[in-house]
Design a protein around this motif. Structure first.
Motif, PDB file in Angstrom:
ATOM      1  N   PHE A   1      13.705  35.034 -21.477  1.00 32.41           N
ATOM      2  CA  PHE A   1      13.670  36.021 -20.403  1.00 32.41           C
ATOM      3  C   PHE A   1      13.401  35.341 -19.066  1.00 32.41           C
ATOM      4  O   PHE A   1      14.004  35.702 -18.045  1.00 32.41           O
ATOM      5  CB  PHE A   1      12.602  37.074 -20.705  1.00 32.41           C
TER       6      PHE A   1
ATOM      7  N   PRO B   1      14.723  44.772 -16.836  1.00 32.38           N
ATOM      8  CA  PRO B   1      16.017  44.479 -17.460  1.00 32.38           C
ATOM      9  C   PRO B   1      17.169  45.264 -16.845  1.00 32.38           C
ATOM     10  O   PRO B   1      18.282  44.729 -16.716  1.00 32.38           O
ATOM     11  CB  PRO B   1      15.772  44.860 -18.924  1.00 32.38           C
TER      12      PRO B   1
ATOM     13  N   VAL C   1      18.869  41.561 -23.755  1.00 30.95           N
ATOM     14  CA  VAL C   1      17.968  40.417 -23.618  1.00 30.95           C
ATOM     15  C   VAL C   1      17.566  39.891 -24.987  1.00 30.95           C
ATOM     16  O   VAL C   1      17.566  38.671 -25.240  1.00 30.95           O
ATOM     17  CB  VAL C   1      16.712  40.797 -22.809  1.00 30.95           C
TER      18      VAL C   1
END
Length: 493
Positions: free
Chosen positions: A363, A487, A199
């Protein structure tokens, strides 16, 4: 003709290769036209060069040159391709296009004109010449099976090539955009297995393949502990090509003439000003004066305007290229220090800004991408057609509620409300808990009373880069309408 097999050196791009392979292998008589477009550095040239190579076709990469020089270069390339004793003399572009069509007299032949906008810049009538060459019934077309592919990176130009009353409108049998890699493919391309690290890297370089190869010489973070050092040595290093790339992205598009204005608009969006009014206030212009620059940046593929599904007539803007966001938020304000090789100091001072202006918004975009591309239909009670941020206004209390995710299903065929599959809260920098779930529950209650949406199966989605409280985890495990994303789950673990 068998479909050309994709070479192993081309990463991913199975969908794009399949479309191109079917187009060039078409055995039917008659020359056909295809248009391939995409932002710079997405691998279009490699894709088309290898397609021409493995199918025994012809590839020509245009450069910025006069019409005469371009015709001379094309004639030389044609002579080498056909085994002629010397360059093929091409008196004009009409003769050149007919020579390309003649390559396909005996079999389907791939013909690629890459960076097509360079050719048109010196020969404005070239699209009309191609239109004439592909006139139905014209022997040069009907007796040819040339599969002519025009490719370009100037999205504003390529987008208009087949639009409205453009000469080539209705002539193309293929219109293929080459998009950046999605966040999962990007992680695989960079060979990053740690989801949180993936990420953080994606928030800077996105899914542009060239940034891994040519621009940082295959230098990827060795692990989470190497991320900060990697940013300093690969991104904030004046000796690396990636350092000036964000500036070049604007300079390379011929439609972006007032670069100072466009940089200011992008800086405004990077600062969190997503509305036209907010952008205008940031740069000191009237909102009505921004129509042209916003449209140009949209056409260039650098800005995306997303309508707010909960507020008719309202929309927000976001930057499509992560590297531009990173440049505007982190690099541009400290450019002098970076040129003086003080990247480590700049990066140390920029941690909070990176988290809020770069990492957090990207994100959110990853979560929306997950909802559309990767979410199991059972998880969100259906296939997500579109996902965006939204603002819900409550007239009774005169308050507004920001939502990081509103996921909608396909519109119904007839009259009826549209499925509202999920609403969500997305936060990278903090743990989410029961209070965040309760907020979503209150917002869902407001939406139940709102016409136009079917909230029967609306899920409550919470995504966090820092995880969830124990109490929220227990609640989610007992309720089908609560979805937790971290994640690891975003990357398929």
């Amino acid at each position: 003709m068998a479909l050309p097999v994709k070479p192993t050196e081309i990463f991913d791009r199975d969908v794009e290769w399949g479309e191109l392979a079917r187009f060039v292998a078409d055995e039917r008589p008659g020359a056909t036209l295809g248009v391939v477009s995409g932002r710079w550095r997405q691998g279009k040239t490699l894709l088309l060069y290898e397609l021409a190579r493995v199918s025994g076709g012809f590839y020509f990469g245009a450069t910025e040159a006069t019409e005469t020089e371009s015709l001379r270069r094309l004639g030389g390339a044609l002579g080498a391709h056909t085994g002629a004793p010397g360059p093929v003399h091409l008196a004009d572009w009409g003769a050149a296009i007919d020579a390309l069509l003649a390559l396909g007299r005996d079999r389907p032949v791939t013909v690629v004109l890459d960076e097509f906008p360079y050719l048109v810049r010196a020969a404005r009538d070239l699209p009309s010449i191609i239109q004439h060459a592909l006139t139905p019934g014209r022997p040069e077309r009907t007796e040819s099976r040339t599969r002519l592919l025009l490719c370009g990176s100037a999205l504003s130009f390529m987008g208009g090539l087949l639009a409205g009353s453009a000469p080539l409108r209705g002539r193309a049998g293929l219109e293929l955009p080459v998009q950046p890699l999605d966040y999962r493919a990007a992680a695989a391309f960079w060979q990053i297995e740690d989801p949180r690290l993936a990420v953080r890297v994606f928030a800077i370089v996105g899914g542009t393949p060239a940034y891994r190869r040519e621009y940082v010489q295959d230098d990827a973070p060795a692990g989470p502990d190497d991320f900060d050092d990697w940013v300093v040595r690969a991104v904030l290093n004046p000796a690396r090509p990636l350092f000036r790339e964000a500036r070049y992205l604007l300079a390379e598009d011929p439609d972006l003439r007032d670069t100072a204005l466009y940089h200011s608009v992008l800086a405004a969006v990077a600062e969190g000003n997503a509305s036209r009014g907010g952008i205008a206030g940031y740069i000191g212009r009237k909102a009505n004066d921004l129509q042209h620059p916003l449209t140009v940046l949209e056409d260039a593929g650098l800005l995306l305007r997303e309508p707010d599904p909960l507020r008719s007539g309202r929309s927000s803007y976001r930057i499509t290229e992560p590297l531009i966001t990173f440049y505007q938020a982190i690099m541009r304000p400290a450019w002098t220090a970076l040129e003086q090789r003080r990247g480590a100091d700049v990066w140390r001072r920029s941690q909070r800004r990176y988290a809020s202006a770069v990492l957090g918004p990207r994100f959110e975009e990853i979560v929306r991408q997950w909802a559309v591309r990767f979410a199991d239909p059972d998880t969100l009670s259906g296939l997500v057609a579109e996902a965006s941020a939204a603002t819900l206004t409550d007239p009774a209390s005169r308050t507004s509620h920001e939502l990081d995710l509103v996921a909608l299903g396909e519109p119904p065929l007839g009259d009826g409300p549209r499925p509202l599959l999920a609403i969500g809260e997305v936060k990278w920098g903090r743990q989410l808990g029961r209070a965040d779930l309760e907020r979503l529950e209150r917002i869902r209650e407001l939406l139940v009373r709102r016409p136009g949406f079917d909230t029967t199966d609306t899920r409550l989605l919470l995504a966090s880069g820092q995880g969830f409280t124990e109490g929220l985890g227990e609640t989610a495990s007992a309720r089908a309408d609560v979805v937790l994303l971290d994640p690891s789950r975003l990357y398929g673990d």
